[in-house]
Enzyme design. Structure first.
Site, PDB file in Angstrom:
ATOM      1  N   CYS A 365       0.836  -1.198   0.000  1.00  0.00           N
ATOM      2  CA  CYS A 365       0.000   0.000   0.000  1.00  0.00           C
ATOM      3  C   CYS A 365       0.871   1.250   0.000  1.00  0.00           C
ATOM      4  CB  CYS A 365      -0.927  -0.018   1.228  1.00  0.00           C
ATOM      5  SG  CYS A 365      -1.994   1.436   1.329  1.00  0.00           S
ATOM      6  N   CYS A 368      -0.645   4.187   2.037  1.00  0.00           N
ATOM      7  CA  CYS A 368      -0.481   4.124   3.497  1.00  0.00           C
ATOM      8  C   CYS A 368       0.975   4.378   3.900  1.00  0.00           C
ATOM      9  CB  CYS A 368      -0.835   2.735   4.032  1.00  0.00           C
ATOM     10  SG  CYS A 368      -2.363   2.065   3.442  1.00  0.00           S
ATOM     11  N   ASP A 369       1.888   3.650   3.242  1.00  0.00           N
ATOM     12  CA  ASP A 369       3.257   3.582   3.760  1.00  0.00           C
ATOM     13  C   ASP A 369       4.243   4.465   3.004  1.00  0.00           C
ATOM     14  OD1 ASP A 369       2.151   1.638   5.379  1.00  0.00           O
ATOM     15  OD2 ASP A 369       2.726   0.003   4.051  1.00  0.00           O
TER      16      ASP A 369
END
Ligand code: NAP
Length: 545
Positions: A365, A368-369
Site C-alpha cells: 500500500c 499508506c506507507d
C-alpha cells in the site's frame, strides 16, 4: 464611509458551516469535558506543531467541552506525565493513559473526532464479545500504534485501541505514533507499514482488524486471524445481504434499497476495497482526477442514505437455504438473497523474506506507507496500472523509486506509461525478485535478469509490490459455489451463482477490473436480485420452495 458589502458564502462554505454546527451540537451534549494538553516547546517540528494547534483549536472553538492548554517540555507536567517529545497531545491524562505523538490530520482527523466523542461520553461503545474478551485480560498492556495520515486502514485500528483504553484505563494504555512526525520511532521499532500495533513491545497486529480480533490479539499477545464467538448473536432479518463494501457492494446496496429491498452491507475491513488505497483515480466519469479515498467517501455517504453498513465485521459463515443465514461475530443475518461482492486480495510474490518483512519495508500500500520512505530508496514491483500509478505516487512524495518489471514492456495504460516516461523514473526490465533480505527490516533485494540469467543484489529500504490481485473466494468456496478455471466465481448473465439465492458482482467475478465496471456489475446484480425475489427462478425447478 462606504462599507464593502459582505461577500455571500459559496455552497461549500455554507455546507462547512452547517457541518460545524452539527458537530458542535453533538459535542455540547457530551456529559463530560475533554481537557487536552499539547506539548509544543522547544519548537522542534514547527510545521507539525502549528498544524496540531490549528486542528485542536478548530474543535475547541466550536465546543466549550473541549479545552486546550499548551506546555513546554520543561514544565512540571511534562515530568509528571513523562512527556519527552513535541508535539505530544495528552487526553484527560489524570483519567486516561492516552497520548498522541503527532498531528491528527488526514485520515487521523476521523480518529481524533471519534476519540473526543468517546471520551466526552466516557462510553467506549464496545461490542458485547469484545467486552467479554477484554474483561478476561488480567495483566497490563502498554499499546503503541503506528499510524500515518494517509492510511485509510489506520482509524479502524486506532479506534479499537482507544475503546479498549476507555473501557479499562487501569490496565491498558495507548500511545498513537504518527510515523511521519516521528520517523525516529519508526526506525527504532522497525515500523515501516501502518497500522502496526505493539503491546508491551510485542507486535500483535499488522493492519486493521475487526474489533473482536483486535481484542483477542491483545489477550493472546499475538496476531489472531479468527475469532469464533458464542452463538447467541442477535438476529437481523433482511431481504438482501451484501458481503463486501467496495464499489460493487456499495452500488448494489444503493440500487437494491432504491428498488425497495431491505438491504444490509457487511464489510470486514476498510470500505471501498482497493479504491480506498488508490492514490489517484483518473477514469471514473465525472472526475478528471480524484483521490481514491475521496471517491470512496462519496460512495459510502451515498449508500448510507439508504441502508446500514456493518463495517469491521467479518462474515464467517454462510448457510445457504431459504432464508440464507450469515454469521458474523456480532449477529446472525437472515436474508432472502446474498450478494458476494468480496473483491480481490493483493497477490504476493511468494519469495523468501516477503512475509517475514511485511510491515518492515515490504508493503502493498503505497498510499499508506509511501510517506515513511521519503528520501529513501525503494523498488516497485509490477508492470500494470497499479505498479505504475503507485510508482508515480511514490516519486511525487520524494521517494527514490525504481520500477522493476519481469518483461521488457509494460502492461499499463498508454497514458500512465507516458507519465512514467516523462517522470524519468528508472525502470529495470526483464527482472524478477528472487529474495528480500534484511534482519529486522528490508535491507537488500536479490534480482534475477531473466534474459542474461544474471543474479545481482541491490541495497534498498523498501519493496512495494503491485502485481495484481487474487479473487477473494474463500466464502464462496465454503458453500460450494462453482469457480471458473481462473478461480473466479462462475455466474450467469444475471450474476446468479450455481447456488439458489446466492449472487456475485465485482472483481470476484473476473474480467476487467475497473471501478466503473464493478459499480456497473453491482447495479446489474441488484436489479436482477430484485426481479428474482419477485419471481424466484429457483421455484421453477422446485415449486415447493
Ligand atoms: P495487473 O494488470 O494484473 O498487472 C500485474 C502486473 O504484475 C503485470 O505487469 C504482471 O506482469 C506483474 N506480475 C504478476 N505476477 C508477478 C510476479 N509473480 N512477479 C513479478 N511480476 C508479476 O494488476 P494491476 O496493475 O494491479 O491492475 C489490476 C486491475 O486494476 C487492472 O485491470 C487495471 O487496469 C486496474 N487498475 C486500473 C487503474 C487505473 O485505471 N488507473 C489503476 C490501478 C489498477 P506481466 O505483465 O508479465 O504479466
Amino acid at each position: 464611509m462606504n462599507k464593502t458589502p459582505a461577500r455571500e458564502k459559496n455552497d461549500q462554505e455554507v455546507l462547512l458551516d452547517q457541518l460545524q454546527r452539527q458537530v458542535a451540537a453533538v459535542f455540547e451534549k457530551m456529559p463530560y469535558d475533554v481537557p487536552l494538553l499539547l506539548f509544543t516547546d522547544p519548537p522542534k517540528n514547527e510545521v507539525f506543531i502549528q498544524t496540531a494547534r490549528e486542528v485542536i483549536r478548530t474543535f475547541r472553538n466550536i465546543s466549550s467541552k473541549i479545552s486546550l492548554r499548551e506546555y513546554g517540555l520543561t514544565h512540571k507536567l511534562a515530568k509528571k506525565y513523562n512527556v519527552d517529545r513535541v508535539p505530544t497531545l495528552l487526553f484527560d491524562p489524570d483519567r486516561y493513559p492516552l497520548r498522541w505523538l503527532g498531528v491528527p490530520i488526514g485520515e487521523e482527523g476521523r480518529t481524533f473526532l471519534e476519540m473526543l466523542l468517546i471520551m466526552g461520553y466516557r462510553e467506549p461503545g464496545l461490542e458485547r464479545e469484545t467486552q467479554k474478551i477484554l474483561e478476561r485480560i488480567k495483566e497490563p498492556r502498554a499499546m503503541q500504534l503506528f499510524v500515518s495520515p494517509t492510511c485509510p486502514y489506520c482509524p479502524q485500528q486506532a479506534i479499537n485501541a482507544i475503546k479498549a483504553v476507555i473501557a479499562r484505563p487501569e490496565l491498558f494504555s495507548l500511545e498513537i505514533i504518527d510515523i511521519q512526525v516521528n520517523p525516529d520511532l519508526g526506525d527504532r521499532y522497525n515500523a515501516f507499514g501502518v497500522p502496526l500495533t505493539l503491546a508491551n513491545g510485542i507486535q500483535i497486529a499488522q493492519g486493521a482488524q475487526p474489533e473482536e480480533l483486535f481484542a483477542y490479539s491483545l489477550e493472546k499477545m499475538a496476531e489472531q486471524t479468527i475469532y469464533i464467538p458464542d452463538n447467541d448473536a442477535p438476529l437481523v432479518e433482511t431481504e438482501l445481504a451484501i458481503v463486501g463494501g467496495g464499489p460493487a457492494g456499495l452500488t448494489a446496496g444503493i440500487y437494491a434499497a432504491r428498488s425497495g429491498l431491505k438491504t444490509v452491507i457487511v464489510e470486514k475491513g476498510a470500505l471501498g476495497g482497493q479504491v480506498a488505497t488508490t492514490p489517484v483515480v483518473e477514469n471514473y466519469p465525472s472526475f478528471t482526477q480524484v483521490g481514491g479515498k475521496a471517491l470512496v467517501d462519496l460512495m459510502v455517504s451515498h449508500a448510507l442514505q439508504y441502508l446500514p453498513i456493518f463495517q469491521g465485521e467479518e462474515v464467517m459463515e454462510i448457510r445457504p437455504g431459504l432464508p440464507v443465514e450469515l454469521l458474523t461475530p456480532r449477529r446472525k443475518i437472515q436474508a432472502r438473497a446474498v450478494l458476494l461482492a468480496t473483491g480481490a486480495v493483493y497477490r504476493h510474490l511468494g519469495v523468501p523474506g516477503e512475509q517475514r518483512l511485511a510491515g518492515r519495508g515490504v508493503s502493498y500500500c503505497s498510499t499508506c506507507d509511501g510517506p515513511l520512505f521519503k528520501g529513501k530508496k525503494v523498488i516497485m514491483v509490477g508492470g500494470g496500472d497499479s505498479a505504475v500509478t503507485e510508482a508515480l505516487h511514490l516519486h511525487h512524495l520524494g521517494v527514490g523509486v525504481t520500477l522493476v518489471h519481469r518483461k521488457d514492456t509494460l502492461r499499463a495504460q498508454e497514458h500512465l506509461v507516458k507519465s512514467l516516461q516523462e517522470s524519468a523514473l528508472p525502470v529495470i526490465w526483464d527482472t524478477e525478485i528472487k529474495e528480500i533480505k534484511g534482519t529486522a527490516r528490508v535491507e537488500e533485494v536479490v534480482l534475477y535478469n531473466n534474459r542474461t540469467r544474471e543474479l545481482t543484489s541491490r541495497p534498498v529500504d523498501g519493496v512495494f509490490i503491485a502485481i495484481g490481485y487474487e479473487p477473494a473466494t474463500a466464502l464462496a468456496q465454503k458453500i460450494g459455489a462453482v469457480l471458473t478455471p481462473d478461480g473466479y466465481i462462475q455466474h450467469d448473465a444475471r450474476h446468479r451463482t450455481n447456488i439458489p439465492g446466492v449472487y456475485s458482482a465485482g472483481d470476484v467475478e473476473g474480467g476487467f477490473k475497473q471501478i466503473v465496471i464493478a459499480a456497473g456489475q453491482g447495479s446489474e446484480a441488484a436489479l436482477a436480485i430484485y426481479e428474482d425475489l419477485i419471481h424466484p427462478y429457483w421455484r421453477a425447478s422446485n415449486p415447493a420452495v
